[in-house]
Design an enzyme around this catalytic site. Structure first.
Site, PDB file in Angstrom:
ATOM      1  N   HIS A 136      -9.771   1.386  -0.746  1.00 32.10           N
ATOM      2  CA  HIS A 136      -9.562   2.030   0.467  1.00 32.10           C
ATOM      3  C   HIS A 136     -10.880   2.066   1.233  1.00 32.10           C
ATOM      4  O   HIS A 136     -11.943   2.364   0.874  1.00 32.10           O
ATOM      5  CB  HIS A 136      -9.099   3.500   0.368  1.00 32.10           C
ATOM      6  CG  HIS A 136      -7.488   3.739   0.175  1.00 32.10           C
ATOM      7  ND1 HIS A 136      -6.917   3.093  -1.171  1.00 32.10           N
ATOM      8  CD2 HIS A 136      -6.544   4.431   0.434  1.00 32.10           C
ATOM      9  CE1 HIS A 136      -5.768   3.185  -0.983  1.00 32.10           C
ATOM     10  NE2 HIS A 136      -5.384   4.125   0.065  1.00 32.10           N
ATOM     11  N   HIS A 170       0.761  -1.199  -0.048  1.00 32.89           N
ATOM     12  CA  HIS A 170      -0.056   0.058  -0.024  1.00 32.89           C
ATOM     13  C   HIS A 170       0.788   1.202  -0.143  1.00 32.89           C
ATOM     14  O   HIS A 170       1.365   1.835   1.002  1.00 32.89           O
ATOM     15  CB  HIS A 170      -0.758  -0.043   1.252  1.00 32.89           C
ATOM     16  CG  HIS A 170      -1.919   1.171   1.234  1.00 32.89           C
ATOM     17  ND1 HIS A 170      -2.958   0.956   2.178  1.00 32.89           N
ATOM     18  CD2 HIS A 170      -1.860   2.199   0.517  1.00 32.89           C
ATOM     19  CE1 HIS A 170      -3.748   2.117   1.958  1.00 32.89           C
ATOM     20  NE2 HIS A 170      -3.142   3.054   1.145  1.00 32.89           N
ATOM     21  N   GLU A 203     -10.805   4.051   6.657  1.00 31.43           N
ATOM     22  CA  GLU A 203      -9.797   4.851   7.157  1.00 31.43           C
ATOM     23  C   GLU A 203     -10.563   6.218   7.937  1.00 31.43           C
ATOM     24  O   GLU A 203     -10.291   6.011   9.005  1.00 31.43           O
ATOM     25  CB  GLU A 203      -9.045   5.241   5.754  1.00 31.43           C
ATOM     26  CG  GLU A 203      -7.986   6.461   6.200  1.00 31.43           C
ATOM     27  CD  GLU A 203      -7.364   6.838   5.020  1.00 31.43           C
ATOM     28  OE1 GLU A 203      -7.777   7.111   3.859  1.00 31.43           O
ATOM     29  OE2 GLU A 203      -6.048   7.439   4.954  1.00 31.43           O
TER      30      GLU A 203
HETATM   31  N1  HPA Z   1      -5.972   7.865   1.280  1.00 30.85           N
HETATM   32  C1  HPA Z   1      -6.885   8.192   0.324  1.00 30.85           C
HETATM   33  N2  HPA Z   1      -6.617   8.365  -0.841  1.00 30.85           N
HETATM   34  C2  HPA Z   1      -5.511   8.669  -1.057  1.00 30.85           C
HETATM   35  C3  HPA Z   1      -4.305   8.547   0.081  1.00 30.85           C
HETATM   36  C4  HPA Z   1      -4.712   8.151   1.318  1.00 30.85           C
HETATM   37  O1  HPA Z   1      -3.896   7.953   2.093  1.00 30.85           O
HETATM   38  N3  HPA Z   1      -3.187   8.890  -0.639  1.00 30.85           N
HETATM   39  C5  HPA Z   1      -3.246   8.973  -1.927  1.00 30.85           C
HETATM   40  N4  HPA Z   1      -4.778   8.884  -2.093  1.00 30.85           N
HETATM   41 ZN    ZN Z   2      -3.481   4.768   0.656  1.00 35.03          ZN
END
Ligand code: HPA
Ligand code: ZN
Length: 334
Positions: free
Chosen positions: A195, A15, A198
């Site tokens: 993703h 990642h 987060e």
């Molecule tokens: N999160 C989501 N999108 C992204 C990130 C991240 O850390 N880095 C680059 N695009």
């Molecule tokens: Zn990322």
């Protein structure tokens, strides 16, 4: 002094956004040769902005940095600089993300981007012994149609691109928005990641699993809010690509002492450690291990497990995964 275990062991990174490895020094150098004026007086000026309260504040700076990349050589130099850092951290396999729309939307040809990345990665494989995979991410703040528009370019380079990802602003852009394009990519034989969890809630992780049918979850921190979700992740043996320094810099965790990686391991989740956007978040892969170790006292067993997971969760073919695991064992540490 003997090297710390995380330094001496060969590792995979799963990642890492290549545009997030753009160091300010190289950014200024490339801006100058392309005749672009960055809106910062100096490198120090720029670095002073690396103090983020959330994901969006980071992304605004990140896309500004991206905008100086223009030629195939720029993309080569960016990737080569990362590979040298990766080698120093004893990374032997890396699966990198790139954001094609952040370039094509500025009028840069898709081929310019992918050819620069690919040429550097091929040189890295032959000269540095680092194998690789390339994952093309859709920007989730854009409409799904924009993903469909860029998709034919990705397919055209299927010999170079192993998977599809989903990144950028998470809140308000749930995985379900991309269900159709992910279904198409699955049909076409791409590996799938997204993703999720987060900044977004556990429900976004459910959606990534059930609607997008991903092979791995990027971040996934918020799964711990939902015991049923953890059970499902463990049952499916889904890997999470966790990024401690990113979590700290984007305030996903208040302090590394509260980082959930140990809890994840204890719950039986296949978790891996990664650097995400190392130029912006304060360090490359080994720095993530070092800071975690200082904060929560990672044991040798935990470090070995995390590194073992980095190979088993990779998109390498099974025989190569086995080769890496054997090499890990023969380094006398497993
Ligand atoms: N999160 C989501 N999108 C992204 C990130 C991240 O850390 N880095 C680059 N695009
Ligand atoms: Zn990322």
């Amino acid at each position: 002094m003997t090297k710390p275990l995380y330094q001496s062991l060969p590792k995979a990174e799963l990642h890492m956004h290549i545009e997030g490895s753009f160091e300010p020094e190289l950014m200024f150098e490339i801006a100058a040769r392309n005749g672009i004026n960055l809106p910062y007086k100096s490198i120090t000026d720029l670095k002073n902005l690396y103090d983020f309260n959330n994901l969006q504040e980071f992304l605004d700076i990140y896309y500004q940095g991206v905008s100086v990349l223009q030629t195939e050589q720029d993309f080569y130099d960016l990737t080569w600089a990362y590979l040298l850092r990766a080698q120093a951290d004893h990374i032997v396999h890396t699966e990198i993300f790139f954001d094609p729309q952040s370039h094509t939307d500025r009028g840069i040809d898709f081929d310019t981007v992918i050819n620069g990345l690919y040429r550097a990665l091929m040189d890295g494989e032959s000269q540095l012994g680092i194998s690789f995979g390339i994952i093309a991410c859709f920007l989730r703040h854009l409409p799904e149609q924009a993903a469909f528009d860029i998709y034919p370019d990705i397919v055209r380079h299927k010999d170079k691109i192993i998977g599809i990802g989903l990144d950028s602003s998470e809140l308000g852009h749930p995985p379900e928005k991309y269900q159709r394009i992910f279904a198409q990519a699955k049909k076409d034989g791409f590996k799938l990641v997204a993703h999720a969890g987060e900044e977004g809630p556990a429900d976004y992780i459910w959606q990534a699993i059930n609607l997008l049918e991903v092979d791995r979850i990027d971040h996934g921190n918020r799964c711990l809010d939902d015991a049923e979700l953890v059970k499902t992740i463990v049952a499916k043996n889904l890997a999470l690509t966790v990024c401690p320094l990113s979590n700290l810099k984007l305030k996903v965790v208040a302090d590394l002492k509260n980082h959930p990686v140990r809890t994840m391991l204890q719950q039986g989740i296949r978790v891996t450690i990664n650097s995400d956007d190392p130029a912006y978040f304060g360090g490359y892969l080994n720095e993530n291990f070092a800071r975690l170790q200082t904060a929560i006292g990672l044991s040798d067993e935990e470090i070995k497990q995390l590194i073992h997971n980095s190979f088993t969760a990779s998109f390498l073919p099974p025989d190569l995964i086995q080769k890496h695991l054997t090499r890990l064992q023969s380094s006398g540490h497993n």
